[in-house]
Write an enzyme that holds these catalytic residues in place. Sequence first.
Site, PDB file in Angstrom:
ATOM      1  N   THR A   1      68.639 -26.405-100.966  1.00 28.22           N
ATOM      2  CA  THR A   1      67.234 -26.535-100.564  1.00 28.22           C
ATOM      3  C   THR A   1      67.079 -27.412 -99.322  1.00 28.22           C
ATOM      4  OG1 THR A   1      66.952 -28.365-102.129  1.00 28.22           O
ATOM      5  CG2 THR A   1      66.392 -26.156-102.903  1.00 28.22           C
TER       6      THR A   1
ATOM      7  N   GLY B   1      63.776 -18.622 -92.093  1.00 30.84           N
ATOM      8  CA  GLY B   1      62.885 -19.087 -91.042  1.00 30.84           C
ATOM      9  C   GLY B   1      62.005 -17.994 -90.478  1.00 30.84           C
TER      10      GLY B   1
ATOM     11  N   CYS C   1      58.062 -23.028 -92.356  1.00 31.64           N
ATOM     12  CA  CYS C   1      58.639 -21.761 -91.891  1.00 31.64           C
ATOM     13  C   CYS C   1      57.602 -20.662 -91.725  1.00 31.64           C
ATOM     14  CB  CYS C   1      59.754 -21.309 -92.818  1.00 31.64           C
ATOM     15  SG  CYS C   1      59.262 -21.068 -94.528  1.00 31.64           S
TER      16      CYS C   1
ATOM     17  N   GLU D   1      62.469 -20.219 -83.868  1.00 30.10           N
ATOM     18  CA  GLU D   1      61.549 -20.967 -84.725  1.00 30.10           C
ATOM     19  C   GLU D   1      61.429 -22.381 -84.183  1.00 30.10           C
ATOM     20  OE1 GLU D   1      62.906 -22.033 -88.717  1.00 30.10           O
ATOM     21  OE2 GLU D   1      60.939 -21.404 -89.466  1.00 30.10           O
TER      22      GLU D   1
ATOM     23  N   LYS E   1      72.040 -28.381-104.694  1.00 26.18           N
ATOM     24  CA  LYS E   1      72.362 -29.248-103.562  1.00 26.18           C
ATOM     25  C   LYS E   1      71.113 -29.404-102.705  1.00 26.18           C
ATOM     26  CE  LYS E   1      75.649 -29.874 -99.745  1.00 26.18           C
ATOM     27  NZ  LYS E   1      74.618 -30.209 -98.730  1.00 26.18           N
TER      28      LYS E   1
ATOM     29  N   ASP F   1      65.998 -17.458 -97.449  1.00 25.76           N
ATOM     30  CA  ASP F   1      64.834 -17.571 -96.574  1.00 25.76           C
ATOM     31  C   ASP F   1      65.281 -18.379 -95.364  1.00 25.76           C
ATOM     32  OD1 ASP F   1      62.912 -16.159 -98.031  1.00 25.76           O
ATOM     33  OD2 ASP F   1      62.529 -17.890 -99.322  1.00 25.76           O
TER      34      ASP F   1
END
Length: 469
Positions: free
Chosen positions: A146, A246, A278, A372, A172, A244
Site C-alpha cells: 500500500t 496512477g 491518483c 501523473e 507491506k 492501481d
Amino acid sequence: MSETLIADLSTVDSFQDVTSPYDNRTVGTIQLSDPNDVENVLAAARAGTRASSALSRDARGRILERAAKSIEERSEVFARTIVDEAGKTIRQARKEVLRAVNTLRLSAAEARRNAGEVIPFDAYEGSEDRHGWFSREPLGIIFAITPFNDPLNLVAHKVGPAIAGGNAVVLKPSALTPLSAQMLATTLQEAGLPDTVLTLVHGGREVARKILSAPDVRMVSFTGGFSTGEDIARTAGLKKLAMDLGGNAPVIVMDDAELQKAVESCVSGAFWAAGQNCVGVQRILVHSRVYQEFKERFLAETARLVVGDPGDEKTDVGPMITSGAAAELLGKIKQAAEQGAVVLAGNRNSGNLVHPTVMENVPDDSRLWQEEAFGPVVMLRPIDSLAEALEVANSISFSLHAGIFTSSLGSAMDAAKQIQAGGVMINDSSDYRFDGMPFGGFKYGSLGREGVRFAYEDMTQPKVICIKN
C-alpha cells in the site's frame, strides 16, 4: 497483527523513524523486517490461511464489524495519526477515517452476502439429472502493498475484502506511513482476528522480492507507481495481480455547465491531499466560450485556500510527503515553463509545502502533461468542442477517472461512452469515489478492480459442486 508478534517475526535489530512531512519531527518508530526471516513470515501466513478459512462467514463479518466500530469510537486518534505521518489536513484525515469504517462494514456485508450461486444444470440438455452450485473459496495468502497517500483506507480496501474472503494477508505498508496500518492491524486482532491471519512487514526491496516470488503467495494487490508495478509483475511469476498504478485525470467543462459548481469541484479535486491523489483533477479542458470566466473564478477560488500546518482546522493544503517529491514536482513545473507554459498561480514552496499551482499553455510533450503530477498543480486548456475535448482527454496512455460538467444529457452520455477511463463523473470532480463502487484504470497498467465487492471477488475463487441424481 499485534506489535509483539511483529517483533517476533523480525530477527534484525534495525529500526526506522517515521517523521512528519510538515515539520520533520519523529512521530513513531518501526522495526524493519529481516530478509532472512521471510520464511517465518510465510510460515505464519500459511497458518493464517487455515485459521481464516476455518472462520465462518458470520465470524469474519463480526470481526470486521467490531473493528469498524472500534475505529469509529477512536476516530480522532486515527485521524491525528494520519495527519502526523502523511501530512493530510485534519479535516481530510477525519474523512479518510470515516471511509475506512465504511470499507470494513462493506467488507463484513460481503463476507455474508457473496457466498456463491446456484447453477441451473438442468437448463442444459444432457444435464437434466444434475443440481448444484458454486461457492466462493479463499485464494490463500495475499501480499498487499500500500502507498502513503491514504494510509488507513487503502489498507482497509485490501485487508477488509481479503479477510471477508477467508484469506491470510501479508501487508507491506508504505515505509513513510506505516503507523495507521499498524493501528488497523492491532484493532482487527482486538476484534477477534487470529494473529496469523494478518502479518505486517516493514522493509525494502529484498524483503518484498522474497515474498513476491514465493509460490505460497497466490495474489499480489498493489497500489503505487508504474515502475514498481512493472517490477512486481516481472518478479511475481504465476500469481493473480491487482494493480492501481496512477492516473492523469481530465475534467471537461462545457459552455452549458453550472460554472461556479464546476470551479468549486475542480479546485477541491485538484488540491485535495495536496494533490497526492491518483484520481485528482490534473487537466481541465474548458470550452473556449467560457474559458476566461472559468479561469478567473478558478484562480480566485484557489487563492482562498489556506496552506500550512495540517493539524490546524483552518488549513486546506498541507505538505507533500517528502522534500524529494516536492522537488520533483517543482522540477516538472519549471521544465513546462521553459517549454512555454504559463504559470498563473503558485509555483512556490516552503519546505514540503508547495502552494497550489495553476498553469495554462502546457505543451503536450511536457512531463507535466504526460505523467501523473501527484502534487498540487492543475493545467487549464481551452477547447472548442466536445469532440476535441474527448480527443485530448484520451491522449494519455493510462487513466483512472475523468469528469465532465454539462447541462446536456446528450453530451454527458457521449462523454461517458467515449472517455477511456475506469470511471466518468458527470457534474462532479474526477476525484469522487465511493468505497463500494468498482475502482481501477483503463489502458496501460490496468489490472483488476478495487471497491469492496470487486476486490472480494478477485480475492476468492469459485468452486463448483455438482450432484448427479
